[in-house]
Enzyme design. Sequence first.
Site, PDB file in Angstrom:
ATOM      1  NE  ARG A  16      -1.010   2.339   3.093  1.00  0.00           N
ATOM      2  CZ  ARG A  16      -0.428   3.342   3.709  1.00  0.00           C
ATOM      3  NH1 ARG A  16      -0.238   4.496   3.075  1.00  0.00           N
ATOM      4  NH2 ARG A  16       0.047   3.204   4.933  1.00  0.00           N
ATOM      5  CG  HIS A 218       3.157   4.374  10.146  1.00  0.00           C
ATOM      6  ND1 HIS A 218       2.663   3.397   9.296  1.00  0.00           N
ATOM      7  CD2 HIS A 218       3.627   5.361   9.339  1.00  0.00           C
ATOM      8  CE1 HIS A 218       2.829   3.793   8.038  1.00  0.00           C
ATOM      9  NE2 HIS A 218       3.412   4.984   8.038  1.00  0.00           N
ATOM     10  CG  HIS A 220       7.656   7.573   7.375  1.00  0.00           C
ATOM     11  ND1 HIS A 220       7.354   8.014   6.106  1.00  0.00           N
ATOM     12  CD2 HIS A 220       6.569   6.883   7.794  1.00  0.00           C
ATOM     13  CE1 HIS A 220       6.147   7.607   5.777  1.00  0.00           C
ATOM     14  NE2 HIS A 220       5.635   6.930   6.784  1.00  0.00           N
ATOM     15  CB  CYS A 251       3.665  10.856   3.493  1.00  0.00           C
ATOM     16  SG  CYS A 251       2.186  11.856   3.267  1.00  0.00           S
ATOM     17  CG  ASN A 262       6.710   3.464   6.106  1.00  0.00           C
ATOM     18  OD1 ASN A 262       6.624   4.301   5.244  1.00  0.00           O
ATOM     19  ND2 ASN A 262       5.738   3.178   6.932  1.00  0.00           N
TER      20      ASN A 262
END
Length: 267
Positions: A16, A218, A220, A251, A262
């Site tokens: 994704r 989450h 990065h 992003c 990430n």
Amino acid sequence: MSDLPKFVHVREEGPREGFQIEPGPIRTEDKIALIEALSDTGLTHIQAVSFVNAKAVPGWADAEAVVQGLRPRPGVEYTALWFSDSGLQRALAWRDKLHVTGALIVSASEPFSRTNLNRSRAEHLDVLRKQVASLVAQKVPVQRVGVMAAFGCNYAGDVPVADVLEGAAAALALAGEAGQTVQQITLADSMGWCTPARTEALVGAVRSRWPELALILHLHDTRGMAVASAHAALKMGVAHFDSTVAGLGGCPFAGRPGASGNIASEE
């Protein structure tokens, strides 16, 4: 080290997150091949697709085709991302293949909310209120809230811990109004501002406020601090991490084209 978790749950988001930002076009069959290869590694959670506006995120214009061609492996949860009711309806059409649960996602940064979602934080809460009603009507449980830009913002700079707590509290309140029981909070480092010290401060504050909720990080790796920050969180007992195979992703609305994505799953 007594707080070290006995296991770590890796939530793989490479497909994704990666396909939304990689220069394309990437063939639909190649997307499916990567998802299925990841399914054979022992992962139990893969965020496979994104049901978003194809004009804003052209890399996911073929989301339905990817899900249609996917051959799910037993024991693997395949999930999707969406930010609107139309995206939810698209996901619900594939409940035979996708594990569909609700998540209320807010931003701790006002300018990032406007850049990423094209609405203010207050306007987004109104959208989420309608989204909760739609989720409940479709019998989709709301189990998670998430806060984007929780560690810092390329547009606003440092993001105070208080703003993160405020955003999480607002999302939790919306879920509670609808009679939903949230089980998890995701703290998303949408633009790569994490450091061990910042992670410890944020995790500690959220834990103190909501000790009953599981935390998901989450992170990065924009500034090369994701692994160190994950280690700091591990020492505090955090056991759930989003990651992406080979560090894919990033992003597209972070204002830093070409930045690292990430934390890599293999790391």
